[in-house]
Design a protein around this motif. Sequence first.
Motif, PDB file in Angstrom:
ATOM      1  N   PHE A 193      50.180  33.178   0.994  1.00 26.69           N
ATOM      2  CA  PHE A 193      50.753  32.358  -0.035  1.00 26.69           C
ATOM      3  C   PHE A 193      51.785  33.176  -0.680  1.00 26.69           C
ATOM      4  O   PHE A 193      53.132  32.736  -0.941  1.00 26.69           O
ATOM      5  N   TYR A 194      51.558  34.337  -1.312  1.00 31.06           N
ATOM      6  CA  TYR A 194      52.476  35.271  -2.176  1.00 31.06           C
ATOM      7  C   TYR A 194      53.643  35.669  -1.192  1.00 31.06           C
ATOM      8  O   TYR A 194      54.691  35.544  -1.763  1.00 31.06           O
ATOM      9  N   VAL A 221      49.863  44.007  -9.749  1.00 30.93           N
ATOM     10  CA  VAL A 221      50.278  45.115  -8.629  1.00 30.93           C
ATOM     11  C   VAL A 221      51.191  44.610  -7.901  1.00 30.93           C
ATOM     12  O   VAL A 221      52.468  45.221  -7.315  1.00 30.93           O
ATOM     13  N   GLU A 222      50.982  43.685  -7.200  1.00 27.20           N
ATOM     14  CA  GLU A 222      51.845  42.881  -6.122  1.00 27.20           C
ATOM     15  C   GLU A 222      52.929  42.249  -6.764  1.00 27.20           C
ATOM     16  O   GLU A 222      53.702  41.667  -5.942  1.00 27.20           O
ATOM     17  N   ARG A 223      53.147  42.267  -8.197  1.00 25.89           N
ATOM     18  CA  ARG A 223      54.186  41.445  -8.831  1.00 25.89           C
ATOM     19  C   ARG A 223      54.263  40.071  -8.413  1.00 25.89           C
ATOM     20  O   ARG A 223      55.384  39.495  -8.048  1.00 25.89           O
ATOM     21  N   LYS A 224      53.116  39.278  -8.443  1.00 23.58           N
ATOM     22  CA  LYS A 224      53.020  37.986  -8.057  1.00 23.58           C
ATOM     23  C   LYS A 224      52.170  37.169  -9.148  1.00 23.58           C
ATOM     24  O   LYS A 224      51.363  36.285  -8.791  1.00 23.58           O
ATOM     25  N   GLU A 225      52.381  37.520 -10.333  1.00 25.46           N
ATOM     26  CA  GLU A 225      51.544  36.730 -11.624  1.00 25.46           C
ATOM     27  C   GLU A 225      51.893  35.331 -11.631  1.00 25.46           C
ATOM     28  O   GLU A 225      51.211  34.474 -11.929  1.00 25.46           O
ATOM     29  N   LYS A 226      53.178  34.898 -11.218  1.00 23.84           N
ATOM     30  CA  LYS A 226      53.434  33.472 -11.445  1.00 23.84           C
ATOM     31  C   LYS A 226      52.481  32.769 -10.263  1.00 23.84           C
ATOM     32  O   LYS A 226      52.056  31.650 -10.421  1.00 23.84           O
ATOM     33  N   GLU A 227      52.575  33.144  -8.911  1.00 22.44           N
ATOM     34  CA  GLU A 227      51.817  32.879  -7.867  1.00 22.44           C
ATOM     35  C   GLU A 227      50.296  32.704  -8.374  1.00 22.44           C
ATOM     36  O   GLU A 227      49.406  31.920  -7.881  1.00 22.44           O
ATOM     37  N   GLN A 282      30.961  33.727  -4.967  1.00 21.77           N
ATOM     38  CA  GLN A 282      31.233  34.631  -6.123  1.00 21.77           C
ATOM     39  C   GLN A 282      32.252  35.617  -6.005  1.00 21.77           C
ATOM     40  O   GLN A 282      32.155  36.595  -5.192  1.00 21.77           O
ATOM     41  N   VAL A 283      33.525  35.654  -6.665  1.00 18.22           N
ATOM     42  CA  VAL A 283      34.683  36.484  -6.393  1.00 18.22           C
ATOM     43  C   VAL A 283      35.094  37.058  -7.849  1.00 18.22           C
ATOM     44  O   VAL A 283      34.694  36.375  -8.948  1.00 18.22           O
ATOM     45  N   ASP A 284      35.749  38.289  -7.862  1.00 19.73           N
ATOM     46  CA  ASP A 284      36.183  39.013  -9.155  1.00 19.73           C
ATOM     47  C   ASP A 284      37.231  38.376  -9.700  1.00 19.73           C
ATOM     48  O   ASP A 284      38.601  39.075  -9.012  1.00 19.73           O
ATOM     49  N   LEU A 285      37.642  37.417 -10.321  1.00 21.30           N
ATOM     50  CA  LEU A 285      38.871  37.019 -10.767  1.00 21.30           C
ATOM     51  C   LEU A 285      39.796  37.806 -11.422  1.00 21.30           C
ATOM     52  O   LEU A 285      40.835  38.021 -11.403  1.00 21.30           O
ATOM     53  N   LYS A 286      38.909  38.875 -12.232  1.00 20.85           N
ATOM     54  CA  LYS A 286      39.662  39.774 -12.903  1.00 20.85           C
ATOM     55  C   LYS A 286      40.524  40.894 -12.045  1.00 20.85           C
ATOM     56  O   LYS A 286      41.511  41.173 -12.249  1.00 20.85           O
ATOM     57  N   GLU A 287      39.544  41.366 -10.998  1.00 19.29           N
ATOM     58  CA  GLU A 287      40.353  42.032  -9.930  1.00 19.29           C
ATOM     59  C   GLU A 287      41.446  41.371  -9.199  1.00 19.29           C
ATOM     60  O   GLU A 287      42.359  41.969  -8.927  1.00 19.29           O
ATOM     61  N   ILE A 288      41.472  40.122  -8.723  1.00 26.07           N
ATOM     62  CA  ILE A 288      42.293  39.519  -8.205  1.00 26.07           C
ATOM     63  C   ILE A 288      43.521  39.379  -9.175  1.00 26.07           C
ATOM     64  O   ILE A 288      44.637  39.367  -8.592  1.00 26.07           O
ATOM     65  N   LYS A 289      43.298  39.020 -10.404  1.00 28.85           N
ATOM     66  CA  LYS A 289      44.440  39.090 -11.118  1.00 28.85           C
ATOM     67  C   LYS A 289      45.116  40.467 -11.540  1.00 28.85           C
ATOM     68  O   LYS A 289      46.374  40.643 -11.519  1.00 28.85           O
ATOM     69  N   ARG A 290      44.266  41.357 -11.372  1.00 24.05           N
ATOM     70  CA  ARG A 290      44.848  42.957 -11.569  1.00 24.05           C
ATOM     71  C   ARG A 290      45.582  43.247 -10.202  1.00 24.05           C
ATOM     72  O   ARG A 290      46.940  43.764 -10.425  1.00 24.05           O
ATOM     73  N   TRP A 291      45.055  43.058  -9.126  1.00 23.22           N
ATOM     74  CA  TRP A 291      45.845  42.964  -7.892  1.00 23.22           C
ATOM     75  C   TRP A 291      46.972  42.179  -7.770  1.00 23.22           C
ATOM     76  O   TRP A 291      48.002  42.770  -7.255  1.00 23.22           O
ATOM     77  N   SER A 292      46.980  40.981  -8.264  1.00 24.34           N
ATOM     78  CA  SER A 292      48.213  40.081  -8.192  1.00 24.34           C
ATOM     79  C   SER A 292      49.526  40.597  -8.846  1.00 24.34           C
ATOM     80  O   SER A 292      50.555  40.632  -8.706  1.00 24.34           O
TER      81      SER A 292
END
Length: 177
Positions: A129-130, A161-167, A149-159
């Motif tokens: 998607f990104y 780093v990938e410069r995909k906050e909007k996505e 069960q997923v770690d949304l904080k980790e996915i947000k951190r990773w996003s």
Amino acid sequence: MKQIRNMSQVELAAYIQDTLQADGIQVVLSGGSAVSFYSSNKYVSKDLDLINTGFARRSKIKSVMEKLRFKEQGRYFVHPETTFFVEFPDGPLSVGEEPVKEISEFELATGTLKVLSPTDCVKDRLCAFYFWNDLQGLEQAILVAKIQQVDLKEIKRWSKVERKEKEYKSFTDKLAL
């Protein structure tokens, strides 16, 4: 031992993984087949993406697959007793620019299934998607995140780093529906 024609997708993956492992070849289930596993087949994938994490030579993989009666057809391996086909993308095992942090293991009757963790499975699908605006990847990420069960904080951190906050916001907005 079950015959290949009677194996589910993940049973086949575990069987192939154990057979390859016996020859020193390390692979991890990823992609749509990981989504199929984590969604209890609410999403159906017909291929098995087994990431070649140890950088084994294709010829060595082919030799083992031929012992299992799989035949190479282009980039895939096919077997006459199953509709699933197998692909071995090269490693490294990563999501975006980061290495995968966790491999989950499940004991099945046919062997040990090694698969991306649910969190890394979501990241893997979000990559589609990104980076390619693949809406099916977004839907698959949401499906796994709603069931597992997923770690949304980790996915947000990773996003970030990938410069995909909007996505990422698009993902969490749809996840909340």
